[in-house]
Design a protein around this motif. Structure first.
Motif, PDB file in Angstrom:
ATOM      1  N   LEU A 293       0.817  -1.210   0.000  1.00  0.00           N
ATOM      2  CA  LEU A 293       0.000   0.000   0.000  1.00  0.00           C
ATOM      3  C   LEU A 293       0.852   1.261   0.000  1.00  0.00           C
ATOM      4  N   ALA A 294       1.948   1.248   0.739  1.00  0.00           N
ATOM      5  CA  ALA A 294       2.824   2.423   0.816  1.00  0.00           C
ATOM      6  C   ALA A 294       3.469   2.744  -0.522  1.00  0.00           C
ATOM      7  N   GLU A 295       3.540   1.744  -1.416  1.00  0.00           N
ATOM      8  CA  GLU A 295       4.157   1.964  -2.719  1.00  0.00           C
ATOM      9  C   GLU A 295       3.137   2.131  -3.836  1.00  0.00           C
ATOM     10  N   SER A 296       1.859   2.153  -3.472  1.00  0.00           N
ATOM     11  CA  SER A 296       0.805   2.205  -4.484  1.00  0.00           C
ATOM     12  C   SER A 296       0.473   3.647  -4.850  1.00  0.00           C
ATOM     13  N   GLY A 297       1.437   4.311  -5.466  1.00  0.00           N
ATOM     14  CA  GLY A 297       1.220   5.690  -5.869  1.00  0.00           C
ATOM     15  C   GLY A 297       0.644   5.817  -7.266  1.00  0.00           C
ATOM     16  N   HIS A 298       0.526   4.679  -7.949  1.00  0.00           N
ATOM     17  CA  HIS A 298       0.013   4.693  -9.308  1.00  0.00           C
ATOM     18  C   HIS A 298      -1.136   3.699  -9.434  1.00  0.00           C
ATOM     19  N   ILE A 299      -2.062   4.021 -10.319  1.00  0.00           N
ATOM     20  CA  ILE A 299      -3.192   3.136 -10.561  1.00  0.00           C
ATOM     21  C   ILE A 299      -2.698   1.851 -11.217  1.00  0.00           C
ATOM     22  N   GLU A 300      -3.124   0.720 -10.696  1.00  0.00           N
ATOM     23  CA  GLU A 300      -2.722  -0.573 -11.236  1.00  0.00           C
ATOM     24  C   GLU A 300      -3.846  -1.155 -12.093  1.00  0.00           C
ATOM     25  N   PRO A 301      -3.549  -1.635 -13.264  1.00  0.00           N
ATOM     26  CA  PRO A 301      -4.572  -2.309 -14.061  1.00  0.00           C
ATOM     27  C   PRO A 301      -4.925  -3.644 -13.428  1.00  0.00           C
ATOM     28  N   ALA A 302      -6.179  -4.031 -13.568  1.00  0.00           N
ATOM     29  CA  ALA A 302      -6.608  -5.329 -13.046  1.00  0.00           C
ATOM     30  C   ALA A 302      -6.086  -6.447 -13.938  1.00  0.00           C
ATOM     31  N   ARG A 303      -5.807  -7.567 -13.314  1.00  0.00           N
ATOM     32  CA  ARG A 303      -5.363  -8.749 -14.047  1.00  0.00           C
ATOM     33  C   ARG A 303      -6.290  -9.911 -13.729  1.00  0.00           C
ATOM     34  N   PRO A 304      -6.432 -10.847 -14.642  1.00  0.00           N
ATOM     35  CA  PRO A 304      -7.285 -12.002 -14.354  1.00  0.00           C
ATOM     36  C   PRO A 304      -6.667 -12.898 -13.292  1.00  0.00           C
ATOM     37  N   GLY A 305      -7.501 -13.692 -12.666  1.00  0.00           N
ATOM     38  CA  GLY A 305      -7.020 -14.671 -11.711  1.00  0.00           C
ATOM     39  C   GLY A 305      -6.925 -14.138 -10.299  1.00  0.00           C
TER      40      GLY A 305
END
Length: 214
Positions: free
Chosen positions: A184-196
């Protein structure tokens, strides 16, 4: 008993999380978006402040916290006070149901799923978003649960546990998605969703009610 005291007393603090961690919040929304229908009557179980129901177009929400319901109403959601295990709706009332970061707070996930199945029409969709206990973020939440106002009494679930609960609840699983692979502390950018599942901390499962048609 529903664990509403922290949300009643600290509603503004809880709501502010979404502003402080906006990239993570948007990543979660993007993971949910493909699975939540754009049409039909929807219900969010555990709507909280409406942070998911409103942008995803889910028109009805239920929650035991009146303070959180006021926030959801302000965001345009039609709200009802109640618990996930005792939904105040007739059978076959909704086309789809959304449950986001609520599973860990309910007294009985099995009872919640039974109620969701009851109020869904035959073939109705259930979308559950949750923090995977076996992910790095899930393990961190679990390790510091006692230090959190909100998660002190929470019970986190692994993806395998959620799968079993959903199947035992009379649903057929259609798809999985995941996001938030970084801390969470490194989540400064939006991440695309991946399957699975198995790599992201926030996991989404799409299921369909197997309620028999009379």
């Amino acid at each position: 008993m529903p664990r509403i005291e922290p949300f009643e007393a600290h509603a503004e603090r809880y709501d502010a999380w979404f502003e402080r961690h906006q990239a993570s919040y948007v990543s979660e929304l993007l993971a949910l978006r493909p699975f939540v229908p754009m049409s039909g009557r929807g219900l969010e179980i555990g709507v909280g402040g409406g942070r998911f129901a409103a942008p995803l177009g889910v028109e009805v929400g239920i929650d035991p916290s009146r303070t959180m319901l006021e926030r959801a109403r302000a965001r345009g959601v039609e709200v009802f006070e109640g618990t996930a295990e005792h939904l105040p709706f007739a059978e076959d009332s909704f086309d789809h149901a959304l449950v986001v970061t609520t599973l860990c707070f309910v007294d009985s996930p099995a009872a919640m799923l039974a109620e969701a199945r009851r109020v869904l029409r035959p073939g109705g969709l259930l979308v559950i978003g949750f923090i995977d206990r076996d992910s790095p973020l899930g393990r961190d939440y679990e390790a510091h649960r006692e230090d959190s106002v909100f998660y002190r009494d929470a019970r986190f679930h692994s993806a395998a546990e959620v799968e079993r609960l959903v199947l035992d609840g009379g649903f057929c699983i259609r798809s999985w998605a995941q996001t938030l692979a970084r801390p969470l502390a490194e989540s400064g950018h939006i991440e695309p969703a991946r399957p699975g599942r198995g790599e992201g901390a926030f996991v989404v499962v799409l299921a369909v009610s197997e309620k028999p048609v009379p």
